[in-house]
Design a protein around this motif. Structure first.
Motif, PDB file in Angstrom:
ATOM      1  N   SER A 293      20.085  48.551  60.913  1.00 26.23           N
ATOM      2  CA  SER A 293      20.015  48.707  59.458  1.00 26.23           C
ATOM      3  C   SER A 293      20.139  47.360  58.759  1.00 26.23           C
ATOM      4  N   ASN A 294      21.070  46.521  59.230  1.00 17.00           N
ATOM      5  CA  ASN A 294      21.240  45.189  58.643  1.00 17.00           C
ATOM      6  C   ASN A 294      19.988  44.334  58.874  1.00 17.00           C
ATOM      7  N   LYS A 297      17.182  45.555  56.565  1.00 20.53           N
ATOM      8  CA  LYS A 297      17.442  45.176  55.175  1.00 20.53           C
ATOM      9  C   LYS A 297      17.101  43.710  54.933  1.00 20.53           C
ATOM     10  N   LYS A 301      14.493  44.184  52.317  1.00 21.18           N
ATOM     11  CA  LYS A 301      15.332  44.367  51.123  1.00 21.18           C
ATOM     12  C   LYS A 301      15.672  45.834  50.869  1.00 21.18           C
ATOM     13  N   LEU A 302      15.313  46.703  51.828  1.00 22.22           N
ATOM     14  CA  LEU A 302      15.616  48.126  51.704  1.00 22.22           C
ATOM     15  C   LEU A 302      16.295  48.621  52.966  1.00 22.22           C
ATOM     16  N   SER A 303      17.090  49.689  52.824  1.00 18.71           N
ATOM     17  CA  SER A 303      17.641  50.319  54.016  1.00 18.71           C
ATOM     18  C   SER A 303      16.540  51.130  54.690  1.00 18.71           C
ATOM     19  N   TYR A 307      13.442  53.031  52.695  1.00 20.11           N
ATOM     20  CA  TYR A 307      12.049  52.687  52.975  1.00 20.11           C
ATOM     21  C   TYR A 307      11.251  53.931  53.368  1.00 20.11           C
TER      22      TYR A 307
END
Length: 309
Positions: A293-294, A297, A301-303, A307
């Motif tokens: 997840s990190n 992102k 710029k989205l989880s 997305y």
């Protein structure tokens, strides 16, 4: 870049039946002993009228080639010219190919599996020998005296392989080790100027290794090459050199290219499959969902869930 097994080796040079695969792989080897065979180069390559062009691949067996004739050898980031005669110690660790530069080619070569040499009573581990390290120069120029010495060992191998001596494979292992130790005493060859071709080859092979892992079509298909070190090891070069080459040829670092491709595949899987985020993280080589997840992102710029939705 393919992985060529010992059976593929026989098929590659002789076709499925031209060299009697069963004879070479069953009658001339033993599962408990591993496989070993020795050949006269000129005679062997005449078993098929269409002599194959050696491809740049990783071979899953060991090969020692005593070469008479001009040849260009390409491996890792190096291109070496055997001007007259030389010897090559091939290992599964280093993909390579050599390209004949003259019509007259002769010599001898032997092929053997890791299991064959591991039966040596010396307790040696073949991959720990200096000549079989990834950073080793595994091809050497020979003068006439050195060539004759190596040739005598190959003649003894050929004679012994045809004998009915009960311990002939022990003796053959000793001959292989004799060649290896003679090789480890030789002086490394200078690489010929071919930097542009080497850089292009490494870049192409890197991209091929990366792209071969995609598309991911099953939740059991997990990518195996994830880090710059993984790719450098597969290509038989130092990770710093791989990064330098890719920077020069693509203006991007190794990790940037790898992560960019993984991020693209993550987008595809989130949009085109019903797999949950944990399953997608797993196939993309992430041990923890949080790490994936990190990562996602940072690149979008989205989880992952935002997305997808």
């Amino acid at each position: 870049m393919e992985e060529i097994s010992i059976k593929d080796f026989y098929r590659e040079v002789c076709g499925d039946s031209g060299c009697q695969l069963d004879y070479f792989l069953d009658n001339k080897s033993n599962n408990d002993l591993g496989h070993f065979n020795v050949f006269d180069t000129a005679k062997f390559y005449h078993c098929d009228s269409k002599k194959p062009k050696m491809s740049y691949n990783r071979r899953l067996y060991y090969k020692i080639s005593l070469i008479k004739g001009s040849n260009l050898v390409e491996y890792a980031d190096k291109t070496v010219l055997i001007d007259k005669q030389g010897i090559l110690f091939a290992t599964p660790k280093i993909p390579y190919r050599y390209i004949p530069q003259s019509q007259d080619q002769s010599g001898s070569f032997c092929v053997f599996t890791k299991e064959f040499l591991s039966k040596s009573k010396t307790g040696l581990i073949i991959d720990e020998l200096p000549i079989y390290q990834p950073n080793s120069d595994f091809v050497y120029q020979l003068n006439d005296e050195q060539y004759q010495e190596m040739e005598e060992v190959f003649k003894k191998m050929n004679t012994e392989l045809s004998s009915d001596y009960a311990f002939k494979y022990d003796l053959l292992r000793n001959y292989v080790l004799e060649l290896i130790h003679k090789g480890q005493k030789l002086k490394s060859m200078e690489s010929v100027p071919n930097t542009a071709n080497a850089a292009s080859r490494i870049t192409s092979l890197f991209i091929e290794l990366l792209e071969r892992q995609f598309p991911i079509e099953s939740d059991a298909q997990v990518i195996q090459l994830k880090s710059p070190l993984d790719f450098a090891t597969s290509l038989g070069i130092h990770v710093n050199h791989l990064n330098k080459v890719l920077k020069e040829t693509t203006s991007r670092s190794t990790i940037e290219i790898i992560n960019g491709r993984i991020a693209e595949e993550a987008k595809i899987l989130l949009k085109q499959t019903k797999w949950n985020v944990s399953e997608i993280a797993f196939v993309l080589g992430f041990d923890e969902v949080a790490h994936f997840s990190n990562f996602f992102k940072r690149h979008t710029k989205l989880s992952p869930l935002k997305y997808r939705n």
